[in-house]
Each structure stands twice: as structure tokens, then as C-alpha cells.
Design an enzyme around this catalytic site. Structure first.
Site, PDB file in Angstrom:
ATOM      1  CB  CYS A 133      -0.944  -0.002   1.198  1.00 39.18           C
ATOM      2  SG  CYS A 133      -0.142  -0.362   2.776  1.00 39.18           S
ATOM      3  CG  HIS A 180      -1.301   3.817   5.043  1.00 36.17           C
ATOM      4  ND1 HIS A 180      -2.057   3.515   6.156  1.00 36.17           N
ATOM      5  CD2 HIS A 180      -0.851   2.612   4.566  1.00 36.17           C
ATOM      6  CE1 HIS A 180      -2.058   2.200   6.345  1.00 36.17           C
ATOM      7  NE2 HIS A 180      -1.347   1.634   5.391  1.00 36.17           N
TER       8      HIS A 180
END
Length: 367
Positions: free
Chosen positions: A140, A253
Site C-alpha cells: 500500500c 496512510h
């Protein structure tokens, strides 16, 4: 970027699609995206571990029964979207590929295999076209990073990248997200938080990423960013150093990125390139000190980039900040986009027009 000599498209008909790991947060997002992006699904099979077999999920108004993963479950399948962990993928991805399916795998099992493409569709789409049955979905944090690096690298060569990540609970799955909620309430009520999912409590706390430490002193997550970025961007000698941190954010994130180039890179030129880059949105207001936050991208596709500025310590370096939804672009969306690359042009054109269905931003306990 690398080139390929062959293209293996998916059949020009409604496809039989299997979602392996259908009960997880990423699996649930995959199901929502198949609808939202009009992916040409003729039959959908939901696969998971034996303990989840028999559970029922509703998709497009239909109640589907989850099957235990087995060799028979892949018979007649065109595409497998796998998000069930490395050990499961290592066991079952070759079985599915041998049965004729294209496997798009979200685990780390095949990412550094030289025979397996590692793909971010906005960065190296051509790498997917010569697959041999398995295509790897990157980590990710790597996906988010390469979306920002690629348009800049295309203009001026990058010499070195230093990145610090601020990774939400969603990166550890739905159970970690629920634990963050629960332990935050515990702290607010005056109790002592005891973590069972993560090694330490994230409630009003943060800690260095809990993936295994390697002999170099870097953890596994940090080395993924190094080696995967090199492979995706076809820069085998790229110098990159990462520090990965788990923070008390439910979903999405963030990354602080320092990029050193071979020569000076005007800030306004970089800003223009990133504003026009696919998969990226520019979000910055220096007057108001307002830059990307996890809440800006939760449940959304683009990676938000901002606070682009000259590194005062190096005339050849820029600093920037970015945020992206780990479950969506950092995992499920990227996988579906890879599958879309393999559609023939007519199917691809239809699939590329979202219907505006609600995002699964609340799936898996996200907010």
C-alpha cells in the site's frame, strides 16, 4: 518502464470473477468496486477459509454463499482477486493460474518474483500485459509513493528518496481498526489498554512498524518500499530509505517524502506535474496552512499531495506530503484497475465509467 512482447486479454464476455478473502476489509472493498466501476462480472464466487464457508454476503441485491477455497472453486474462473495473505496466495494462486484464471494478488508472495509483474496502473501499465497468470499488487505505501514519484521521474531523474510513513490501523485489517476504537474508549474511561491484535496499543499512541526486523536494521515493511519501488519504476539502483510508523488513525496512510534529483527541480513545475498526474490530486493552501489529511482521502480514489517545497538543505531536492486510502487505492482499487487493463478495448471503455455508486468507506468498521 519495461516493455512486453505479448498481450493476454481477458475474454470479451461477462467474466467469472472470484474474490479470495471476501470477508476481509479489502475483500469487501473489492466487492463494492466491482459494482462501482461496472466491471463486467457474469458470475461472482466468494472464497475464504473453511471457517468462513457457509456465511452469506449480499452483492448487487443477491445473497451469495461463501465457499471454502479449493481447486474446484477455480474451475471456469477468469479473474481471481486475492486478498487473503501470503501463505494462502502461495498455495492457491498457482492452482488458479493453472486452471486458466488471471490472479491479481494483493499479498507480498509474488511481488519480487522476476516472472511476475508488479503493477501500479498509472505508473507501469504495460508491465501487466505480458503476465503469465499472476500479477502482483504492490504494498500500500509503495503504491501511494510511486504515484507521486513517477511523474517527477519522467521529467528529471531521481537520485534518492527518503520517506517516512504514518500508517493507519486499516493496514493491519478490520480487527486492528476495531481494536483502535475499543482501546481508545478504554483510555478515555481511565482504563489500561491491552492490545491483542497489534503488539502495542495504538490508542493515543504510535509505534514503529511491527513487521519483522531484518539484519540491516530495517523492518520488512520498509524494505518492501525500497525493492518494490525499484521494480515498479524500473530503477534497479534507486537509493531509497524508509521509516514506517503505525499511527492512531483508523483509515488512510500518510507519507512525508524527500526526493533528491540529478538537478534542481522548480517547485512550480513539480506542482503542475503532480496536479495533472493520473490518480493524484493537489491539495494545498499555504496561506491557511491546509494540506492533505487522512480524512480528505478516506473512501476516495485519488492520492492527495501537497506542501510541495524546496528542501532548504539541498538545491536538488524537494519535499512533499501525501495521503491515500490504504484499503482503496492502496489495495482494492489498484487490483481492480489492474484487471481493467486486461479487458479488451470495448469492455475497458465501459468499465472505466463509474456509475457513482457509494464507496464502501464504512466497510470493515471504517469511518
Amino acid at each position: 518502464m519495461s516493455s512486453t512482447s505479448s498481450f493476454h486479454p481477458l475474454p470479451s464476455r461477462p467474466l467469472t470473477v472470484a474474490v479470495l478473502g471476501a470477508t476481509g476489509a479489502v475483500g469487501q472493498e473489492l466487492l463494492a468496486l466491482l459494482t462501482e466501476r461496472r466491471f463486467p462480472v457474469g458470475e461472482l464466487r466468494l472464497l475464504a477459509s473453511p471457517r468462513s464457508a457457509g456465511r452469506r454476503l449480499v452483492w448487487q441485491g443477491r445473497e451469495l454463499t461463501i465457499e471454502a477455497v479449493s481447486a474446484a472453486a477455480f474451475e471456469g474462473v477468469d479473474v481471481v482477486l486475492a486478498s487473503a495473505g501470503g501463505s494462502i496466495s502461495r498455495r492457491w494462486a498457482p492452482v488458479a493460474a493453472a486452471a486458466g484464471a488471471v490472479v491479481i494478488d494483493n499479498s507480498s508472495a509474488f511481488r519480487l518474483d522476476p516472472e511476475v509483474p508488479l503493477v501500479v496502473p498509472e505508473v507501469n501499465p504495460e508491465s501487466a500485459l505480458g503476465h503469465r497468470g499472476i500479477i502482483a499488487n504492490p504494498n500500500c505505501t509503495t503504491i501511494l509513493l510511486t504515484l507521486a514519484l513517477a511523474p517527477l521521474q519522467a521529467r528529471r531523474p531521481i537520485r534518492r528518496v527518503v520517506v517516512s510513513t504514518y500508517q493507519s490501523a486499516s493496514g493491519a485489517g478490520a480487527r486492528a481498526m476495531e481494536e483502535l476504537r475499543k482501546l481508545s474508549r478504554t483510555v478515555l474511561d481511565g482504563g489500561e489498554p491491552v492490545s491483542e491484535v497489534l503488539p502495542h496499543s495504538l490508542a493515543f499512541n504510535l509505534f514503529l512498524h511491527n513487521s519483522p526486523l531484518q539484519p540491516s536494521g530495517y523492518c520488512e515493511e520498509e524494505l518492501k518500499m525500497l525493492y518494490e519501488t525499484r521494480k515498479i519504476m524500473a530503477l534497479p539502483e534507486l537509493r531509497l530509505s524508509a521509516t514506517c510508523v503505525r499511527v492512531p488513525v483508523l483509515r488512510a496512510h500518510s507519507e512525508a517524502v524527500n526526493i533528491e534529483f540529478e538537478q534542481p527541480f522548480p517547485v512550480e513545475e513539480a506542482r503542475t506535474l503532480l496536479a495533472e498526474a493520473p490518480g493524484v490530486e493537489l491539495l494545498e493552501d499555504f496561506a491557511a496552512n491546509r494540506f492533505p489529511m487522512p480524512t480528505d482521502v478516506t473512501g476516495r480514489d485519488p492520492v492527495a499531495v501537497g506542501r510541495i517545497r524546496q528542501d532548504l538543505s539541498d538545491p536538488n531536492a524537494l519535499e512533499l506530503w501525501l495521503c491515500g486510502d490504504q484499503i482503496r487505492k492502496g489495495a482494492a482499487l489498484n487490483a481492480v484497475q489492474i484487471a481493467e487493463l486486461l479487458l479488451d478495448p470495448a469492455w475497458r471503455e465501459a468499465a472505466a465509467q463509474p456509475v457513482g455508486a457509494p464507496s464502501a468507506s464504512t466497510v470493515g468498521g471504517a469511518v
